[in-house]
Design a protein around this motif. Structure first.
Motif, PDB file in Angstrom:
ATOM      1  N   THR A 133       0.643  -1.115  -0.026  1.00  0.00           N
ATOM      2  CA  THR A 133      -0.021   0.061  -0.266  1.00  0.00           C
ATOM      3  C   THR A 133       0.380   1.059   0.319  1.00  0.00           C
ATOM      4  N   VAL A 135       0.764   5.727  -0.315  1.00  0.00           N
ATOM      5  CA  VAL A 135      -0.131   6.892  -0.664  1.00  0.00           C
ATOM      6  C   VAL A 135       0.948   8.038  -1.282  1.00  0.00           C
ATOM      7  N   ASN A 136       0.208   8.190  -2.461  1.00  0.00           N
ATOM      8  CA  ASN A 136       0.916   9.470  -3.425  1.00  0.00           C
ATOM      9  C   ASN A 136       1.835   8.277  -3.993  1.00  0.00           C
ATOM     10  N   LEU A 146      -5.126   1.279   6.683  1.00  0.00           N
ATOM     11  CA  LEU A 146      -6.089   2.157   6.205  1.00  0.00           C
ATOM     12  C   LEU A 146      -7.114   2.973   6.746  1.00  0.00           C
ATOM     13  N   VAL A 149      -5.669   6.462   6.687  1.00  0.00           N
ATOM     14  CA  VAL A 149      -5.954   7.602   5.672  1.00  0.00           C
ATOM     15  C   VAL A 149      -6.810   8.606   5.838  1.00  0.00           C
ATOM     16  N   VAL A 154      -9.203  11.426  -0.550  1.00  0.00           N
ATOM     17  CA  VAL A 154      -8.636  10.730  -1.366  1.00  0.00           C
ATOM     18  C   VAL A 154      -9.402  11.001  -2.780  1.00  0.00           C
ATOM     19  N   ASN A 178      -2.556   1.604  -4.889  1.00  0.00           N
ATOM     20  CA  ASN A 178      -2.161   3.172  -4.705  1.00  0.00           C
ATOM     21  C   ASN A 178      -2.845   4.358  -4.445  1.00  0.00           C
ATOM     22  N   ILE A 179      -3.228   5.381  -3.194  1.00  0.00           N
ATOM     23  CA  ILE A 179      -3.450   5.563  -2.644  1.00  0.00           C
ATOM     24  C   ILE A 179      -3.807   7.133  -3.312  1.00  0.00           C
ATOM     25  N   LEU A 181      -3.843  11.237  -3.095  1.00  0.00           N
ATOM     26  CA  LEU A 181      -4.964  12.502  -2.369  1.00  0.00           C
ATOM     27  C   LEU A 181      -4.617  13.496  -2.927  1.00  0.00           C
ATOM     28  N   TYR A 323      -4.522  15.322   7.693  1.00  0.00           N
ATOM     29  CA  TYR A 323      -3.235  15.495   6.473  1.00  0.00           C
ATOM     30  C   TYR A 323      -2.688  16.584   6.169  1.00  0.00           C
TER      31      TYR A 323
END
Length: 929
Positions: A133, A135-136, A146, A149, A154, A178-179, A181, A323
């Motif tokens: 996993t 993030v960005n 998760l 997050v 998202v 791949n999350i 944002l 975030y």
């Protein structure tokens, strides 16, 4: 390619099957984008990516940024539309409904599991640790959790559904999540939502907010966002309105079994049922149970207790995710940035009764017994008896956990001229975890407290009436176990304690990457990307004062026995190349290759690589294939973790001499406590992956895309905790270490606990087919209505999902669980899963319809004596709506499982495959400034 309002944003797109959903709450139409085909975007936006638009396109399945999508690695995008339609409290539960993801972990499946409060993703059913996993595009602390997050920030989630270790490193054996944002946020928004089931339970509420602005004449940007969610538990009473819970078998004769609802899988000791108030298991009074007033009556079938009937239907959760990011264009083609994330999850829930205290030795002269009972025992010459009591009033475990994460990163990205680009970053994160298991039985205290005697001063513990003062325990309070509610509060305090564990995990990560085109071939520019990465991980763990007493622990169910701490690091170099070999009006052919060398401080160096190719024919058909060697190094938790507790059914392959299942209390397939922990001697797993597929976007049907991909994944040296079959078989063959990890009841010989340490002992294999189809229809093409209609189908057919260990190979008992959908089948899953959704979206109104399909199968393919073994498929319908008022207020609502479709009779606890909660309502509002 141009996306409205996104000119400054660096976009990360998947390689083969993309669908960018509508922005939340009907801000803009929803457009699906399939790899390589711009023809499903609006006319004013189509083709920009092919005509030199300056947007940077990062393909998650690759480290080469490209304007275009002709990539060999299959990728699917979950956009805001899918997030909205799912109406779930976190991203994990959104993804669990995607056909490529297996619903391994969920609030209904962690009610008696110390993993409650975590939210990992399990792609392909190969285990949560084998899904990487990001993030960005960057690793984050939290071990695939998760919950940390914030959903409201998202933009989309990209699922790389093929091996990607060469591009992204360890962990990408099954794929990558791949999350992405929304890092170009503008304006201020506030939101609130709530939900409840049609049965009046499962209440949930949440709040979110975000703010973003540009400054310094647009050179700088700042954004911040946060989300709070409180998801209440559904307690044991929730089973009353859900009759599918507790399915079990009844013997109907001739060796045939029939699956029936709510048949107790009773706790039986010495041939008698264990009850809440206590059952006499031995002596002349065997079969009698204690009423709340301490009197006796014969036990009936209705009094028998199943542990599962005492625990939650769904775990609670409280979580915060936040975030913040600031970026600034410093000139010379360079932008510097910094971000910070904070998250916290809390869980506090009843766990289950402490099963270590089920059988208590009682003296026939115990003064808490009535004189009548004492006389009966004396007349029969019974010195005492064994009491079977599931102490829900005194020894009901309470699990509490708090996990808190902090992470910060700084980086730079820019261009060097001549088409060369670079980026670099450093991040530091840590997660602090506190876990408590309250109301745990202290074995020695319980034994002393149950052994009570009468003195002139009242009933006391026998140790305090002994003539030898050295045996005294002034804190001891006599414990009355006869009847529900009989133990005093002081006695409960004496016989119970809190187990506790404290750990801190740290991750430092650094990376640098350079991309450009060093030269051209006859068919176009050659693109390369190369770079280096390094990670340093550390885990520090301690346990509580009571946990550290004694040789191992003073508790009957010791959980946090031997906390371990340690460090690990890896240094890596990677490279990737794209070779265009043919480019004509009708045919375009490219080869892609990547390699990565990883040097782990504990296991040494290892290679991962990928080779792939694409062929585009007639501008409508894309053919693709990849072959990769992927790795997964053991995580910090697998190397150094403290024990985790699970309750599991097991098979005893090493029964005590003379033991016969069902006789004298011996159970060959008992429900036991399984304790798992880390192993610092683990080495990386190795996976081999094939993918072959095609994507069709016919020019005569603008807006339609169809993708079909076949995958085959094999993993050797897979890290797995040995199950009881492995340990009991090894014990029977003289393995003293295996024997030492098994605890048996001293009276019946039944296994009560297994302590398993992870090892590289398994091999995994899976194959199947992914299907995606999408169609975007602007309403202007068929009517004067505004907006658009979007249709999307996602489906997966799994042919095989096989786990093999040396034990099952030796016994010729390695089973293929796909097609078995009963809760008791470990690794079981239906062959087919899919979703169909349609969305109407305009500036003021949005309407959603989603149909979820979960295939059926057998309750257990390997068990042929079940007369109703066939389990039918299920179709669930979800509907939703959003409407905007005064361009600021957006109101939305959703109904999951609109027709309240019951799951099949396959649920004992958790319900991995089917909807076990029933109809659920969600509503909320969002305010934009």
């Amino acid at each position: 390619m141009t996306i409205r309002g996104e000119n400054r944003r660096r976009l990360t797109f998947g390689a083969s099957m993309l669908a960018i959903g509508a922005s939340f709450a009907a801000a803009a139409p929803a457009y699906a984008q399939t790899a390589g085909q711009p023809n499903d975007t609006p006319a004013e936006e189509a083709g920009a990516g092919e005509s030199g638009n300056e947007n940077e396109i990062v393909v998650t399945g690759s480290r080469i940024e490209r304007a275009g999508f002709d990539q060999p690695t299959p990728t699917t995008v979950v956009g805001n539309t899918e997030i909205r339609q799912a109406a779930q409290p976190n991203l994990q539960q959104v993804l669990n409904e995607q056909p490529q993801i297996r619903n391994t972990s969920n609030p209904a499946g962690t009610v008696a599991n110390t993993g409650s409060g975590t939210a990992p993703v399990d792609m392909r059913g190969l285990g949560t640790a084998r899904t990487l996993t990001l993030v960005n595009g960057r690793r984050f602390i939290g071990d695939n959790n998760l919950n940390f997050v914030p959903t409201n920030l998202v933009e989309r989630i990209e699922l790389v559904t093929g091996g990607a270790s060469a591009a992204w490193g360890s962990g990408a054996v099954a794929g990558v999540v791949n999350i992405i944002l929304n890092d170009d946020l503008e304006g201020f928004s506030l939101g609130a939502n709530t939900g409840i089931s049609s049965r009046g339970d499962g209440f949930r509420y949440g709040f979110d907010g975000s703010f973003g602005t540009h400054f310094a004449d647009g050179r700088g940007h700042f954004m911040v966002g946060a989300e709070y969610v409180r998801d209440k538990r559904i307690g044991p009473n929730g089973m009353n309105d859900r009759p599918w819970y507790g399915a079990d078998f009844v013997n109907i004769g001739g060796g045939q079994l029939e699956l029936q609802p709510n048949i107790n899988n009773n706790l039986i000791v010495a041939g008698q049922p264990v009850t809440l108030g206590g059952t006499i298991l031995t002596s002349s009074l065997a079969g009698q149970l204690f009423n709340p007033d301490g009197s006796l009556r014969p036990a009936t079938a209705a009094d028998a207790i199943n542990v599962y009937e005492t625990i939650n239907v769904r775990s609670p959760l409280e979580r915060i995710g936040s975030y913040a990011r600031v970026s600034y264009d410093v000139g010379a083609g360079a932008t510097i940035w910094a971000d910070f994330a904070y998250g916290r999850t809390r869980v506090n829930q009843p766990f289950l009764p402490d099963t270590s205290a089920i059988a208590l030795n009682i003296s026939a002269t115990n003064p808490f017994l009535s004189q009548t009972i004492r006389d009966q025992l004396a007349l029969a010459g019974d010195p005492g008896f064994l009491l079977g009591r599931l102490s829900g009033d005194a020894l009901f475990l309470q699990f509490e956990a708090e996990r808190e994460t902090f992470e910060g990163a700084v980086g730079i990205e820019g261009s060097l001229g001549g088409g060369w680009k670079y980026d670099a970053h450093f991040s530091h994160g840590q997660i602090k975890s506190k876990q408590f298991m309250r109301n745990s039985a202290i074995s020695a205290n319980l034994a002393r407290a149950v052994n009570a005697v009468q003195t002139p001063g009242g009933i006391v513990c026998a140790v305090n009436a002994d003539a030898n003062p050295a045996n005294d325990d002034p804190a001891c309070v006599a414990f009355n176990p006869f009847g529900v509610g009989a133990p005093s509060a002081a006695a409960i305090d004496y016989v119970t304690g809190t187990q506790s564990s404290f750990s801190t995990s740290k991750l430092d990560s650094a990376a640098v990457r350079l991309q450009g085109s060093p030269f051209s071939l006859w068919a176009g520019e050659v693109s390369v990307a190369f770079g280096a990465e390094a990670r340093w991980e550390e885990n520090i763990a301690t346990n509580g004062e009571l946990d550290r007493q004694g040789a191992s622990s003073i508790f009957g169910t010791p959980l946090y026995r031997n906390p371990t701490s340690g460090r690990t690091n890896v240094k890596e170099g990677f490279g990737e190349i794209l070779l265009p070999l043919l480019d004509t009006d009708q045919v375009k052919f490219e080869l892609n290759g990547a390699a990565r060398y990883s040097d782990y401080n504990r296991s040494g160096g290892i290679w991962s690589w990928k080779v792939g190719g694409t062929a585009r024919l007639f501008d409508s058909l894309l053919l693709r294939a990849t072959r990769s060697r992927d790795i997964r190094a053991p995580g910090i938790g697998e190397l150094f973790s403290v024990s985790g507790l699970n309750i599991r059914n097991v098979v005893d392959l090493d029964p005590p001499p003379g033991a016969v299942d069902g006789q004298n209390g011996y159970d060959a397939t008992p429900t036991i406590r399984l304790l798992t922990g880390g192993n610092p001697n683990l080495v990386p797993e190795i996976g081999k992956t094939w993918t072959v597929g095609a994507s069709v976007s016919p020019s005569f049907l603008r807006g339609f895309n169809l993708s079909v991909d076949y995958y085959d994944i094999k993993i050797s040296g897979a890290i797995q905790a040995p199950d009881t079959r492995d340990l009991t078989l090894n014990c029977s063959q003289g393995d003293a270490e295996a024997c030492a990890r098994i605890t048996r009841d001293p009276v019946t010989g039944t296994i009560t606990e297994v302590r398993a340490q992870s090892a590289n002992i398994a091999s995994l294999q899976t194959n199947g087919i992914d299907i995606e189809a999408s169609y975007l229809l602007p309403m202007s093409s068929i009517s004067s209505l505004p907006g658009s209609l979007r249709f999307r189908v996602l489906a997966n057919w799994t042919d095989k999902l096989l786990t093999q260990t040396p034990t099952c190979i030796l016994l010729n008992s390695c089973l293929q669980p796909i097609g078995s959908v009963g809760d008791t089948v470990v690794g079981g899953a239906p062959h087919w899963r899919g979703t169909f959704s349609t969305t109407y979206q305009s500036d003021a109104l949005g309407l959603d319809l989603r149909v979820r399909y979960v295939g059926g199968g057998k309750f257990n393919e390997a068990q042929t004596n079940i007369v109703n073994n066939d389990i039918s498929s299920r179709i669930y319908v979800d509907v939703g709506a959003q409407f905007k008022v005064m361009d600021k207020f957006t109101f939305f609502g959703n109904v999951r499982n609109l027709f309240d479709r019951d799951p099949p009779l396959a649920i004992q606890l958790g319900g991995t495959h089917y909807d076990t909660i029933g109809r659920y309502f969600t509503a909320g509002v969002k305010l934009d400034f």
